[in-house]
Design a protein around this motif. Structure first.
Motif, mmCIF file in Angstrom:
data_model
loop_
_atom_site.group_PDB
_atom_site.id
_atom_site.type_symbol
_atom_site.label_atom_id
_atom_site.label_comp_id
_atom_site.label_asym_id
_atom_site.label_seq_id
_atom_site.Cartn_x
_atom_site.Cartn_y
_atom_site.Cartn_z
ATOM 1 N N GLU A 144 25.860 1.063 4.473
ATOM 2 C CA GLU A 144 25.661 2.351 5.168
ATOM 3 C C GLU A 144 24.173 2.709 5.217
ATOM 4 O O GLU A 144 23.665 3.215 6.219
ATOM 5 C CB GLU A 144 26.438 3.417 4.417
ATOM 6 N N LEU A 145 23.494 2.439 4.110
ATOM 7 C CA LEU A 145 22.047 2.703 4.044
ATOM 8 C C LEU A 145 21.304 1.971 5.161
ATOM 9 O O LEU A 145 20.370 2.510 5.768
ATOM 10 C CB LEU A 145 21.521 2.237 2.679
ATOM 11 N N LEU A 146 21.773 0.751 5.439
ATOM 12 C CA LEU A 146 21.082 -0.042 6.465
ATOM 13 C C LEU A 146 21.202 0.612 7.839
ATOM 14 O O LEU A 146 20.262 0.586 8.634
ATOM 15 C CB LEU A 146 21.655 -1.460 6.501
ATOM 16 N N GLU A 147 22.362 1.205 8.106
ATOM 17 C CA GLU A 147 22.539 1.866 9.410
ATOM 18 C C GLU A 147 21.581 3.034 9.554
ATOM 19 O O GLU A 147 20.931 3.218 10.583
ATOM 20 C CB GLU A 147 23.985 2.335 9.568
ATOM 21 N N GLN A 148 21.475 3.832 8.486
ATOM 22 C CA GLN A 148 20.531 4.974 8.480
ATOM 23 C C GLN A 148 19.100 4.466 8.646
ATOM 24 O O GLN A 148 18.313 5.016 9.409
ATOM 25 C CB GLN A 148 20.617 5.722 7.144
ATOM 26 N N ALA A 149 18.790 3.417 7.920
ATOM 27 C CA ALA A 149 17.420 2.876 7.958
ATOM 28 C C ALA A 149 17.079 2.390 9.360
ATOM 29 O O ALA A 149 15.973 2.611 9.863
ATOM 30 C CB ALA A 149 17.288 1.739 6.949
ATOM 31 N N ARG A 150 18.041 1.750 10.007
ATOM 32 C CA ARG A 150 17.826 1.226 11.360
ATOM 33 C C ARG A 150 17.466 2.362 12.322
ATOM 34 O O ARG A 150 16.607 2.228 13.178
ATOM 35 C CB ARG A 150 19.119 0.531 11.802
ATOM 36 N N ILE A 151 18.149 3.507 12.135
ATOM 37 C CA ILE A 151 17.903 4.650 13.021
ATOM 38 C C ILE A 151 16.542 5.284 12.727
ATOM 39 O O ILE A 151 15.768 5.595 13.626
ATOM 40 C CB ILE A 151 19.029 5.713 12.842
ATOM 41 N N LYS A 152 16.229 5.442 11.443
ATOM 42 C CA LYS A 152 15.054 6.235 11.064
ATOM 43 C C LYS A 152 13.747 5.461 11.016
ATOM 44 O O LYS A 152 12.678 6.045 11.160
ATOM 45 C CB LYS A 152 15.283 6.838 9.661
ATOM 46 N N LEU A 153 13.817 4.167 10.766
ATOM 47 C CA LEU A 153 12.579 3.423 10.482
ATOM 48 C C LEU A 153 12.227 2.491 11.628
ATOM 49 O O LEU A 153 13.112 1.934 12.272
ATOM 50 C CB LEU A 153 12.735 2.600 9.199
ATOM 51 N N HIS A 154 10.956 2.320 11.842
ATOM 52 C CA HIS A 154 10.518 1.454 12.938
ATOM 53 C C HIS A 154 9.653 0.304 12.424
ATOM 54 O O HIS A 154 8.687 -0.091 13.062
ATOM 55 C CB HIS A 154 9.801 2.294 13.997
ATOM 56 N N VAL A 155 10.031 -0.185 11.258
ATOM 57 C CA VAL A 155 9.424 -1.417 10.728
ATOM 58 C C VAL A 155 10.563 -2.368 10.402
ATOM 59 O O VAL A 155 11.720 -1.929 10.256
ATOM 60 C CB VAL A 155 8.572 -1.158 9.455
#
Ligand SMILES: Cc1ncc(COP(=O)(O)OP(=O)(O)O)c(N)n1
Ligand code: TZP
Ligand code: MG
Length: 208
Positions: A144-155
């Protein structure tokens, strides 16, 4: 160029007596980043091994990353990976320059990842995702963390911890760019099997 692919991480105990042979076998199969991870304080050996890895990486056009040690990275002109207890990232970015790859351990925290990006991280690493015999005590992270990270982070997003050919597919499906692996790659019985495993990780990541 976006960082994506297999991130091979060395382990001095696991690779004792076969260090360069196994690393070269991995590079032969295709490695995007190679991390020199040696937790000893034998400075002379660390310099010798890191120089040997830099030479190998030049031959295979792979980027070398030094774990923990920004000064060694600066001396060799390569990248560095820093954990939360390895000192602040911003001065290291200033030391190594804007082109260097600087990675940051963010455990299971989006806040740590956002902070790392603001301080100049080239990629952020989450994990461990599975049981890891290399670092059993590492805090655990989930898909689940990865999905959030994909949305929020651009690296680029890196996953680490207990990753094998058998369990890596969901990480890729949830947007991971870099699969960082020790045992799942180097815990093989032969150099041929290391190369086969590296190729198979690249297939999972849809890398030619
Ligand atoms: C790609 C990658 N991700 C995480 C780590 C762990 O870093 P750290 O928390 O500093 O722990 P050590 O590896 O230094 O024991 C890493 N090395 N690489
Ligand atoms: C360095 C590190 N940080 C979190 S888990 C880990 C170890 C990864 O090794 P393995 O792929 O063998 O679990
Ligand atoms: Mg560290």
């Amino acid at each position: 160029m976006k960082l994506r692919g297999l991130y091979a991480v060395t382990d001095s105990q696991l690779l004792a007596g076969k260090f360069l042979a196994y690393v070269e076998a991995a590079l032969e199969g295709g490695v995007t980043l190679l991390q020199y991870r040696d937790k000893s304080s034998d400075e002379a050996r660390r310099l010798r091994e890191a120089e040997a890895l830099r030479n190998l990486c030049e031959r295979y056009k792979t980027q070398l990353i030094i774990n923990d040690d920004a000064e060694l990275a600066a001396r060799l002109g390569v990248g560095v990976h820093l954990g939360q207890t390895d000192g602040p990232l911003a001065p290291v970015r200033a030391l190594l320059g804007h082109k260097a790859i600087v990675g940051s351990t963010c455990h299971a925290s989006l806040e740590l990842a956002e902070q790392a990006v603001n301080e100049g991280a080239s990629y952020v690493a989450f994990g461990r995702f599975f049981n890891s015999s290399t670092k059993p005590g590492a805090p655990s992270a989930n898909l689940e963390l990865l999905e959030q990270a994909r949305i929020k982070l651009h690296v680029p997003i890196c996953a680490i911890g207990g990753i094998t050919l058998e369990n890596a597919a969901p990480l890729v499906a949830h947007g991971v760019d870099l699969l960082a692996v020790v045992h799942g790659l180097f815990g093989a019985d032969s150099t041929a099997d290391v190369t086969r495993r590296a190729r198979a990780f690249n297939d999972l990541l849809h890398i030619k």
